[in-house]
Scaffold this motif. Sequence first.
Motif, PDB file in Angstrom:
ATOM      1  N   LYS A  20       0.817  -1.250  -0.111  1.00  0.00           N
ATOM      2  CA  LYS A  20       0.057   0.064  -0.223  1.00  0.00           C
ATOM      3  C   LYS A  20       0.884   1.240  -0.005  1.00  0.00           C
ATOM      4  O   LYS A  20       0.733   2.311  -0.894  1.00  0.00           O
ATOM      5  CB  LYS A  20      -0.874  -0.112   1.339  1.00  0.00           C
ATOM      6  CG  LYS A  20      -2.007  -0.988   1.380  1.00  0.00           C
ATOM      7  CD  LYS A  20      -2.671  -1.241   2.493  1.00  0.00           C
ATOM      8  CE  LYS A  20      -1.953  -1.378   3.976  1.00  0.00           C
ATOM      9  NZ  LYS A  20      -1.032  -2.730   3.958  1.00  0.00           N
ATOM     10  N   THR A  21       1.809   1.251   0.937  1.00  0.00           N
ATOM     11  CA  THR A  21       2.683   2.394   1.146  1.00  0.00           C
ATOM     12  C   THR A  21       3.489   2.614  -0.073  1.00  0.00           C
ATOM     13  O   THR A  21       3.768   3.764  -0.799  1.00  0.00           O
ATOM     14  CB  THR A  21       3.526   2.394   2.175  1.00  0.00           C
ATOM     15  OG1 THR A  21       2.601   2.201   3.378  1.00  0.00           O
ATOM     16  CG2 THR A  21       4.395   3.716   2.514  1.00  0.00           C
ATOM     17  N   SER A  22       4.095   1.509  -0.717  1.00  0.00           N
ATOM     18  CA  SER A  22       4.852   1.519  -1.869  1.00  0.00           C
ATOM     19  C   SER A  22       4.173   2.285  -3.396  1.00  0.00           C
ATOM     20  O   SER A  22       4.707   2.895  -3.962  1.00  0.00           O
ATOM     21  CB  SER A  22       5.270   0.263  -2.290  1.00  0.00           C
ATOM     22  OG  SER A  22       6.165  -0.445  -1.159  1.00  0.00           O
ATOM     23  N   ALA A  38       6.853  -1.160   8.169  1.00  0.00           N
ATOM     24  CA  ALA A  38       5.398  -1.332   8.312  1.00  0.00           C
ATOM     25  C   ALA A  38       5.031   0.087   8.839  1.00  0.00           C
ATOM     26  O   ALA A  38       5.611   0.732   9.584  1.00  0.00           O
ATOM     27  CB  ALA A  38       5.268  -2.318   9.520  1.00  0.00           C
ATOM     28  N   THR A  39       3.894   0.399   8.043  1.00  0.00           N
ATOM     29  CA  THR A  39       3.186   1.526   8.675  1.00  0.00           C
ATOM     30  C   THR A  39       2.692   1.406  10.040  1.00  0.00           C
ATOM     31  O   THR A  39       2.018   0.266  10.478  1.00  0.00           O
ATOM     32  CB  THR A  39       2.034   1.989   7.581  1.00  0.00           C
ATOM     33  OG1 THR A  39       2.523   2.098   6.308  1.00  0.00           O
ATOM     34  CG2 THR A  39       1.194   3.352   7.954  1.00  0.00           C
ATOM     35  N   ILE A  40       2.692   2.506  10.957  1.00  0.00           N
ATOM     36  CA  ILE A  40       2.132   2.127  12.172  1.00  0.00           C
ATOM     37  C   ILE A  40       0.784   3.270  12.123  1.00  0.00           C
ATOM     38  O   ILE A  40       0.935   4.568  11.680  1.00  0.00           O
ATOM     39  CB  ILE A  40       2.957   2.938  13.222  1.00  0.00           C
ATOM     40  CG1 ILE A  40       4.457   2.375  13.216  1.00  0.00           C
ATOM     41  CG2 ILE A  40       2.360   2.810  14.501  1.00  0.00           C
ATOM     42  CD1 ILE A  40       4.514   0.823  13.570  1.00  0.00           C
ATOM     43  N   TRP A  62      -5.484   7.957   2.404  1.00  0.00           N
ATOM     44  CA  TRP A  62      -5.457   7.425   4.006  1.00  0.00           C
ATOM     45  C   TRP A  62      -4.907   6.053   3.861  1.00  0.00           C
ATOM     46  O   TRP A  62      -5.200   5.057   3.604  1.00  0.00           O
ATOM     47  CB  TRP A  62      -6.612   7.439   4.506  1.00  0.00           C
ATOM     48  CG  TRP A  62      -7.088   8.813   4.971  1.00  0.00           C
ATOM     49  CD1 TRP A  62      -7.086   9.928   4.276  1.00  0.00           C
ATOM     50  CD2 TRP A  62      -7.271   9.202   6.322  1.00  0.00           C
ATOM     51  NE1 TRP A  62      -7.541  11.149   4.995  1.00  0.00           N
ATOM     52  CE2 TRP A  62      -7.799  10.561   6.212  1.00  0.00           C
ATOM     53  CE3 TRP A  62      -7.462   8.710   7.598  1.00  0.00           C
ATOM     54  CZ2 TRP A  62      -8.295  11.289   7.330  1.00  0.00           C
ATOM     55  CZ3 TRP A  62      -7.842   9.340   8.760  1.00  0.00           C
ATOM     56  CH2 TRP A  62      -8.357  10.839   8.511  1.00  0.00           C
ATOM     57  N   ASP A  63      -3.496   5.880   4.082  1.00  0.00           N
ATOM     58  CA  ASP A  63      -2.616   4.699   3.957  1.00  0.00           C
ATOM     59  C   ASP A  63      -2.664   4.152   5.271  1.00  0.00           C
ATOM     60  O   ASP A  63      -1.859   4.336   6.407  1.00  0.00           O
ATOM     61  CB  ASP A  63      -1.170   4.973   3.740  1.00  0.00           C
ATOM     62  CG  ASP A  63      -0.083   3.736   3.467  1.00  0.00           C
ATOM     63  OD1 ASP A  63      -0.702   2.850   3.574  1.00  0.00           O
ATOM     64  OD2 ASP A  63       1.052   4.314   3.543  1.00  0.00           O
ATOM     65  N   ILE A  64      -3.674   3.055   5.532  1.00  0.00           N
ATOM     66  CA  ILE A  64      -3.933   2.420   6.742  1.00  0.00           C
ATOM     67  C   ILE A  64      -2.994   1.190   7.222  1.00  0.00           C
ATOM     68  O   ILE A  64      -2.875   0.340   6.327  1.00  0.00           O
ATOM     69  CB  ILE A  64      -5.587   2.296   7.061  1.00  0.00           C
ATOM     70  CG1 ILE A  64      -6.171   3.490   6.961  1.00  0.00           C
ATOM     71  CG2 ILE A  64      -5.663   1.468   8.189  1.00  0.00           C
ATOM     72  CD1 ILE A  64      -7.678   3.414   6.869  1.00  0.00           C
TER      73      ILE A  64
HETATM   74 MG    MG Z   1       2.647   0.613   4.894  1.00  0.00          MG
END
Ligand code: MG
Length: 170
Positions: A20-22, A38-40, A62-64
Motif C-alpha cells: 500500500k505504502t509503496s 511497516a506503517t504504524i 489514507w494509507d492504513i
Molecule cells: Mg504501509
Amino acid sequence: MAGTEHLFKVLVIGDLGVGKTSLIKRYVHQLFSQNYRATIGVDFALKVLHWDSSILIRLQLWDIAGQERFGNMTRIYYKEAVGAIIVFDISRRSTFDAVLKWKSDMDKNVKLPDGKPIPAVLLANKCDQQWDGVENNKAMMDHYCRDNGFVAWFQTSAKVSDDKSPFGTL
Ligand code: MG
Ligand code: GTP
C-alpha cells in the motif's frame, strides 16, 4: 472563469506488506524502495490531479497500516471516505483471502452520505512476481469483482513501471 476544486478522501487498505505504502509512493513521488517499514496507524499522502483546465482534484490518500485490521481504530479512520482501494499481494494467497474481510469491515463502518457503500477498486499488486494460489484469470477476477461489489480490478506493480498497465503512466 473560476476553477472548481474537489477534495476526496480515499482509503488504501489491505493486509500487512501488500504494498500500500509503496503504491502511494510510486503514485505521488515516482519512487520505489525495496526496504519494508511497516506503517504504524495511518499515514497520509496528497495527490493533486489537474483533471482539466477548470477542475482541480485533491486526493487525500489514507494509507492504513495492515496491522490495523486487528485493532479498533479503523472505524475512525474510515470516516467520511468517498472511495477505497483494497490491495492484495499476488504472491501471497492469504492476502487475497483477507480482501473480503477488509471490505466487510469497511462496509460495516462507513457509507456514502446517500447510504450507499463506498466505491472500491481492487489492486492485484506485485504483478512483477509469481501468482500464488490465486489464478491469474481475467474472467474469474471480473466475476469476483461483480460478486463482491468492486468497481474494477487492476494488476499493479509499485516496483516495475509498465507502460501497458493502467498504472504505468501515473
Ligand atoms: Mg504501509
Ligand atoms: P503495512 O504498512 O505493514 O500495512 O504494509 P504495506 O502494504 O504498506 O507494504 P509496503 O508498501 O511497505 O511494502 C512491503 C514490501 O513489499 C516492501 O519491501 C516493498 O518494497 C515490497 N513491494 C511493494 N510493492 C511491490 C511490488 O509491486 N513488487 C515487488 N516486487 N515488491 C513490492
